[in-house]
Design an enzyme around this catalytic site. Structure first.
Site, PDB file in Angstrom:
ATOM      1  N   ARG A 121      44.895 141.037   6.000  1.00  0.00           N
ATOM      2  CA  ARG A 121      44.032 140.188   6.819  1.00  0.00           C
ATOM      3  C   ARG A 121      42.784 140.930   7.290  1.00  0.00           C
ATOM      4  O   ARG A 121      41.802 140.313   7.686  1.00  0.00           O
ATOM      5  CB  ARG A 121      44.809 139.666   8.037  1.00  0.00           C
ATOM      6  CG  ARG A 121      46.113 138.967   7.665  1.00  0.00           C
ATOM      7  CD  ARG A 121      47.050 138.872   8.853  1.00  0.00           C
ATOM      8  NE  ARG A 121      48.421 138.565   8.471  1.00  0.00           N
ATOM      9  CZ  ARG A 121      49.306 139.472   8.056  1.00  0.00           C
ATOM     10  NH1 ARG A 121      48.953 140.749   7.958  1.00  0.00           N
ATOM     11  NH2 ARG A 121      50.527 139.123   7.737  1.00  0.00           N
ATOM     12  N   LYS A 163      45.994 125.326   7.142  1.00  0.00           N
ATOM     13  CA  LYS A 163      46.693 125.509   8.418  1.00  0.00           C
ATOM     14  C   LYS A 163      45.819 126.248   9.422  1.00  0.00           C
ATOM     15  O   LYS A 163      45.689 125.831  10.579  1.00  0.00           O
ATOM     16  CB  LYS A 163      48.006 126.265   8.213  1.00  0.00           C
ATOM     17  CG  LYS A 163      48.732 126.553   9.533  1.00  0.00           C
ATOM     18  CD  LYS A 163      50.043 127.283   9.302  1.00  0.00           C
ATOM     19  CE  LYS A 163      50.685 127.681  10.628  1.00  0.00           C
ATOM     20  NZ  LYS A 163      49.966 128.781  11.293  1.00  0.00           N
ATOM     21  N   PRO A 221      47.883 120.681  12.681  1.00  0.00           N
ATOM     22  CA  PRO A 221      48.386 121.833  11.901  1.00  0.00           C
ATOM     23  C   PRO A 221      49.839 121.628  11.478  1.00  0.00           C
ATOM     24  O   PRO A 221      50.658 121.150  12.259  1.00  0.00           O
ATOM     25  CB  PRO A 221      48.277 123.001  12.891  1.00  0.00           C
ATOM     26  CG  PRO A 221      47.351 122.525  13.962  1.00  0.00           C
ATOM     27  CD  PRO A 221      47.531 121.050  14.046  1.00  0.00           C
ATOM     28  N   ASP A 270      52.988 123.805  10.170  1.00  0.00           N
ATOM     29  CA  ASP A 270      53.633 125.065   9.856  1.00  0.00           C
ATOM     30  C   ASP A 270      55.084 124.775   9.482  1.00  0.00           C
ATOM     31  O   ASP A 270      55.470 123.616   9.274  1.00  0.00           O
ATOM     32  CB  ASP A 270      53.522 126.042  11.032  1.00  0.00           C
ATOM     33  CG  ASP A 270      54.312 125.553  12.252  1.00  0.00           C
ATOM     34  OD1 ASP A 270      54.801 124.410  12.251  1.00  0.00           O
ATOM     35  OD2 ASP A 270      54.450 126.338  13.214  1.00  0.00           O
TER      36      ASP A 270
END
Length: 270
Positions: free
Chosen positions: A168, A213, A230, A232
Site C-alpha cells: 500500500r 470498496k 460500501p 465488505d
C-alpha cells in the site's frame, strides 16, 4: 462543556469502522483526533437511550468544528423511520445501532486511511495510521495530527513501508503526488455538489489502489455522500443471509449508507 444529545452514542460511532483515531483510554475517556484537533470525551450520564457527555473543547470550538464533525444537526430518526416495516433484520440493526452517526471526516485523511485498510483488520489499520501520524504529522498536545498532503509528500516509499503499509506504500506515495500536482483535484471534487455519486466513485477509482470498496468508503465517510454503500465481507455475508444475495440500496435513495453502517455494526458486535 456538557453535551446532551438524542441519538448520539460515542461508543457505537467509535466501534463502527468508519474512523481509526477514536480510542478509549483505560479510565473510560474517549480520545478523538481529527485533522489537527484533539478532543477528550467522557460519558457523564446515561438516560435511557440518550447520553450526557463532557467534551474537553470550548463552546466556540464545538460550534466551529466538532458539531459538524459529529453531524449533530442531522436527525437520524428521519432515516430509520423510513425503513420497510417488513424488513425485520434492518429494523433490528437500526434499533441496535441507535446513536450512530456518519462522521464528517477530512477527505484526504479518509482516502489515505481506507487505502491502508485493504486486507487489514481494524487494529492493524489503526496501528499503521498512528505510525504515519507519529512519523509525518505534527504534535498537537501529546498526540500527532494526520499528515497533510504536503507533509506526507516528504515520505519516500521505504519510510512508508516502515509504517507497516507493505504494498500500500506505493499507492499512497503515488496518490499524494497526483493530488499535489493537481492531476487529481480533490478540492474540486469536494466542492462539486452536482457531481453524482457514481461519477465521484469513478473519479476516485482512477487513483492507485482505489477499488470500488475504498471509493465507497471515501465517498461515505469523507465526502459524506450518505447514499454510498460500501460492501465488505460483513455486508456481503448479511446480503447472503438476509437479502437473497443483494441488498437493494436504491430502495433507500440518498441514505442507504447510513443503513449499511447499522447493519455492519450490528453484525460485527452483536
Amino acid at each position: 462543556m456538557l453535551i446532551r444529545e438524542k441519538n448520539f452514542d460515542i461508543r457505537k460511532i467509535a466501534d463502527s469502522g468508519q474512523c481509526f483515531r477514536m480510542n478509549e483510554t483505560s479510565d473510560g475517556v474517549w480520545k478523538i483526533v481529527a485533522k489537527d484537533k484533539l478532543l477528550m470525551v467522557r460519558e457523564i450520564e446515561e438516560c435511557g437511550k440518550d447520553h450526557v457527555y463532557d467534551f474537553s473543547c470550548t463552546r466556540e470550538e464545538y460550534d466551529r468544528f466538532w458539531k459538524d464533525y459529529f453531524d449533530m444537526d442531522k436527525d437520524y430518526s428521519d432515516f430509520t423511520n423510513r425503513i420497510d416495516k417488513k424488513d425485520k433484520y434492518l429494523l433490528q440493526a437500526a434499533e441496535y445501532g441507535y446513536g450512530m452517526k456518519i462522521l464528517r471526516q477530512d477527505i484526504f485523511e479518509t482516502l489515505i486511511s481506507f487505502i491502508i485498510s485493504q486486507r487489514k483488520n481494524i487494529p492493524a489499520i489503526k496501528n499503521s495510521v498512528e505510525k504515519i501520524c507519529e512519523r509525518f504529522g505534527h504534535d498537537i498536545g501529546g498526540v500527532y495530527s494526520f499528515p497533510t498532503p504536503e507533509e506526507l509528500y516528504k515520505a519516500d516509499i521505504e519510510s512508508l513501508k516502515e509504517c507497516s503499509l507493505g504494498y500500500r506504500a506505493d499507492y499512497i506515495y503515488k496518490t499524494v503526488r497526483l493530488i499535489l500536482s493537481g492531476d487529481f483535484d480533490i478540492d474540486k471534487l469536494s466542492e462539486d455538489k452536482e457531481i453524482s455519486n457514481d461519477m465521484l466513485l469513478q473519479s476516485l477509482m482512477t487513483l492507485p489502489g482505489v477499488g470500488i470498496k475504498v471509493a465507497n468508503c471515501t465517498s461515505l465517510f469523507g465526502f459524506h455522500r450518505l447514499e454510498a454503500f460500501p460492501r465488505d465481507v460483513w455486508i456481503k455475508r448479511i446480503e447472503e443471509n438476509n437479502y437473497n444475495g443483494h441488498f437493494d440500496e436504491d430502495k433507500y435513495e440518498g441514505f442507504a449508507g447510513v443503513l449499511q453502517q447499522y447493519m455492519f455494526y450490528y453484525e460485527r458486535t452483536k
